[in-house]
Design an enzyme around this catalytic site. Structure first.
Site, short mmCIF file in Angstrom:
data_model
loop_
_atom_site.label_atom_id
_atom_site.label_comp_id
_atom_site.label_asym_id
_atom_site.label_seq_id
_atom_site.Cartn_x
_atom_site.Cartn_y
_atom_site.Cartn_z
N ASN A 41 0.80 -1.16 -0.03
CA ASN A 41 0.03 0.04 0.02
C ASN A 41 0.95 0.94 -0.09
O ASN A 41 1.70 1.13 0.55
CB ASN A 41 -1.02 0.01 1.08
CG ASN A 41 -0.51 -0.36 2.46
OD1 ASN A 41 0.59 -0.84 2.86
ND2 ASN A 41 -1.02 0.10 3.50
N CYS A 52 -3.92 0.76 -2.67
CA CYS A 52 -3.99 -0.72 -1.97
C CYS A 52 -2.82 -1.44 -2.54
O CYS A 52 -2.24 -1.36 -3.47
CB CYS A 52 -5.30 -1.45 -2.13
SG CYS A 52 -6.61 -0.78 -1.11
N GLU A 54 -2.74 -4.65 -3.31
CA GLU A 54 -3.37 -5.31 -4.39
C GLU A 54 -3.20 -4.58 -5.74
O GLU A 54 -3.00 -5.16 -6.67
CB GLU A 54 -4.75 -5.92 -4.10
CG GLU A 54 -4.82 -6.71 -3.00
CD GLU A 54 -5.24 -5.84 -1.59
OE1 GLU A 54 -4.80 -4.90 -1.50
OE2 GLU A 54 -5.96 -6.60 -0.86
N1 THU Z 1 -5.26 -1.75 2.34
C1 THU Z 1 -4.83 -2.57 1.37
O1 THU Z 1 -3.52 -2.00 1.12
N2 THU Z 1 -5.43 -3.67 0.86
C2 THU Z 1 -6.61 -4.02 1.26
O2 THU Z 1 -7.06 -4.95 0.85
C3 THU Z 1 -7.15 -3.39 2.67
C4 THU Z 1 -6.67 -2.04 3.02
C5 THU Z 1 -4.74 -0.59 2.84
C6 THU Z 1 -5.24 0.75 2.39
C7 THU Z 1 -4.70 1.66 3.40
O3 THU Z 1 -3.41 1.92 3.13
C8 THU Z 1 -4.44 0.88 4.65
O4 THU Z 1 -4.65 -0.58 4.41
C9 THU Z 1 -5.64 1.06 5.73
O5 THU Z 1 -6.79 1.10 5.31
#
Ligand code: THU
Length: 130
Positions: A41, A52, A54
């Protein structure tokens, strides 16, 4: 189970740029060329612009010339399972079949396995537009 993919997601988690949430997430996708593409992220001071893990992994896959996902791994800490957010489920859907496994991990390793179908049933996808 794809241990190498899970390890790649855990390793990517350590690269997270998450100064605002302090919540590090790593992701890795295996493509049909056999290769692994990882992402973390990447947050932003303008909060909604954060990406995110992913999303980052999928972008790396596309840059690498692949467009079919055969497995996904997501790694994040805490008691609750870190499954892909709703938006990322749809992003995975773009490149993956319903039976593609999604491995969920913590720092210690594998925690659970789902399929894309489990997480995003009755999904809208590219076939709707063809
Ligand atoms: N986040 C992800 O990278 N992937 C997910 O599937 C859930 C949430 C990140 C987004 C943000 O930077 C942090 O987690 C908190 O929400």
């Amino acid at each position: 189970m794809d241990k190498e993919l899970i390890e790649a997601a855990i390793s990517a988690m350590r690269s997270a740029y998450a100064p605002y949430s302090q919540f590090s997430v790593g992701a890795a996708v295996r493509a049909d060329n056999g290769r692994i593409y990882a992402g973390c992220n990447v947050e932003n001071a303008a909060y909604p612009l954060g990406n995110c893990a992913e999303t980052s992994a999928i972008a790396a896959m596309v840059v690498g010339g692949a467009s079919r996902i055969t497995a996904v791994a997501v790694a994040g800490d805490g008691e609750a399972l870190v499954t892909p957010c709703g938006g990322c489920r749809q992003r995975i859907r773009e490149f993956a079949a319903p039976d593609v496994p999604i491995y969920v991990a913590g720092m210690e390793g594998h925690r659970a396995t789902f399929t894309l179908q489990d997480l995003l049933p009755h999904a809208f996808g590219p076939e709707n537009l063809s």
